[in-house]
Design a protein around this motif. Structure first.
Motif, mmCIF file in Angstrom:
data_model
loop_
_atom_site.group_PDB
_atom_site.id
_atom_site.type_symbol
_atom_site.label_atom_id
_atom_site.label_comp_id
_atom_site.label_asym_id
_atom_site.label_seq_id
_atom_site.Cartn_x
_atom_site.Cartn_y
_atom_site.Cartn_z
ATOM 1 N N TYR A 148 0.832 -1.202 0.000
ATOM 2 C CA TYR A 148 0.000 0.000 0.000
ATOM 3 C C TYR A 148 0.868 1.255 0.000
ATOM 4 O O TYR A 148 0.622 2.207 -0.757
ATOM 5 C CB TYR A 148 -0.947 0.031 1.202
ATOM 6 N N GLU A 154 -5.549 1.448 -2.139
ATOM 7 C CA GLU A 154 -6.184 1.246 -0.848
ATOM 8 C C GLU A 154 -6.894 -0.097 -0.722
ATOM 9 O O GLU A 154 -7.510 -0.372 0.313
ATOM 10 C CB GLU A 154 -7.126 2.413 -0.544
ATOM 11 N N TRP A 156 -5.022 -2.758 -0.794
ATOM 12 C CA TRP A 156 -3.963 -3.655 -0.360
ATOM 13 C C TRP A 156 -4.021 -4.054 1.112
ATOM 14 O O TRP A 156 -3.794 -5.218 1.439
ATOM 15 C CB TRP A 156 -2.592 -3.073 -0.691
#
Length: 447
Positions: A148, A154, A156
């Motif tokens: 991330y 977002e 991840w």
């Protein structure tokens, strides 16, 4: 053999990222991820299994919660229904990893008997191993945090699909209840240990079906303050956090991306949404967190809230001062009693306490309504601020009309920690509630 003899519950580390600046709460991103349609979502009742005791029934379900980073997340979901228990509109849901096995089934059945309602266990949270290197547990979470921070994608952080797994499990249980029992399941009491406790906090922030939560051994809310506290108490970060420190995540980089990551995964950032009843369960000898870590977030989370400290217990919450068959009693009875209160609508005890120093002595004052059936102090003393290997001893206190005032002198040397414990009962089920821990030191140690 008693069923609890077979409990080998091991709660894996739910260590979290360290310190950084907390940005605008990221609940909207989590809500968006959870609400995204999943074409792969499906479920089935695989089998109905007779339990070890006559009349007990286990419903073994399977479902797909989502596709995450091109990986299909599949789960086992079991519902435990003892013979003497009828379906209820509120269900206790325990979130865990791995697959169902005998000790988990025994725990589920015991919880269902004590709660007097069906209990569900959600498995394979998270799905693992995943990604290059077949990563698991905290190595997997740490890798997703690093990705991330590098990509700003977002989707991840692994906590997002973990939360969605719980949300989809509730969908399945509601459909199952209608189909199998012709009974609606409207509300859930969600609990889990370590990283599954972390998931419990976050799920409660984005799903209104959750009536109450019991996060277990995830004593690290307000992460920006927790990591400096570990340095102060231990002289270093806990070695259990190595998967994160090895990836440069302790502390989380003080960058916009690091700030955003904390706002998405630290339950502290969601605290205004966590208004449901909460039972926080911790072990006094948990090697992952500072012994008084709760004090860094207790005042900031909204009521209603209670805490249960299990003395002489580490991350697995097994009391080392008890025989093996009884080591998990505090956990199981605490979860069951809390759930029983929620299901029956019986008010939990109202507790308030104050730690202070009066005339040089350490004082703990507790007010409790209704009055507990018993009370005590648990005290530990160590040469340093690290209490993780300390032995905790029980000390009697006087109880008058639901009020307790206990005093003791500060330690002559080293450091001292203590908390109060109160005894209660609901429908014949005995359980404990605790106060916050106070840690102090000898006058000669102070600068």
């Amino acid at each position: 053999m008693h069923l609890r003899n077979r409990f080998l519950i091991v709660f894996t580390l739910s260590a979290c990222a360290g310190v950084g600046f907390i940005a605008t709460p990221g609940w909207a991103d989590l809500q968006k991820y959870v609400g995204k349609p999943e074409a792969a979502f499906e479920w089935k009742l695989k089998s109905k299994i007779d339990g070890e005791q006559a009349g007990d029934r286990i419903y073994d379900l399977q479902f797909v919660s989502q596709i995450w980073q091109e990986n299909k997340w599949q789960h086992q979901l079991q519902v435990y229904l003892p013979r003497s228990v009828a379906p209820n509109s509120t269900m206790f849901l325990w979130v865990t990893g791995g697959s169902a096995r005998a000790e988990y089934i025994a725990m589920g059945m015991e919880l269902a008997r004590k709660i007097r309602a069906p209990v569900a266990f959600l498995y394979h949270v998270p799905n693992q191993p995943l990604l290059e290197g077949n990563l698991r547990e905290d190595d997997l979470i740490a890798e997703t945090f690093v990705r991330y921070l590098k990509t700003k994608d977002e989707n991840w952080p692994l906590l997002f699909p973990m939360v969605k797994s719980v949300v989809k499990a509730m969908d399945v249980l509601q459909a199952f209840g209608k189909k199998e029992w012709s009974e609606p399941i409207d509300k859930f009491i969600v609990a889990g240990a370590s990283k599954r406790g972390w998931t419990t906090w976050l799920t409660a922030a984005v799903d209104q079906r959750i009536k109450a939560i019991a996060p277990v051994v995830i004593d690290t809310l307000n992460m920006r303050a927790q990591m400096p506290r570990q340095l102060q108490a231990f002289g270093d970060y806990s070695s259990r956090l190595t998967p994160y420190s090895n990836r440069g995540l302790l502390p989380i980089p003080e960058t916009p991306e690091g700030e955003r990551l904390l706002s998405m995964v630290d339950p502290w950032a969601y605290r205004d949404r966590l208004t449901m009843p909460k039972l926080i369960v911790n072990g006094t000898n948990d090697f992952y967190w500072a012994t008084d870590a709760l004090n860094l977030y207790w005042d900031g989370i909204p009521a209603d809230k209670w805490v249960l400290y299990v003395p002489n217990a580490g991350h697995n919450l097994r009391r080392q001062d008890r025989p093996q068959p009884d080591q998990l009693n505090d956990l199981i009875n605490g979860l069951a009693a809390f759930s029983r209160h929620q299901i029956t609508g019986t008010s939990m005890p109202k507790l308030s306490w104050k730690h202070e120093t009066v005339n040089g002595n350490l004082r703990l004052s507790i007010a409790a309504t209704p009055a507990p059936t018993g009370a005590r102090l648990w005290i530990a003393q160590t040469p340093t601020m690290d209490f993780r290997t300390a032995g905790w001893s029980e000390h009697k206190v006087s109880l008058t009309d639901g009020r307790i005032v206990a005093e003791m002198p500060p330690p002559d040397k080293g450091h001292l920690a203590f908390f109060g414990e109160l005894d209660y009962e609901i429908d014949g089920l005995r359980y404990h509630l605790s106060t916050q821990v106070r840690m102090t030191e000898a006058l000669g140690n102070r600068q």
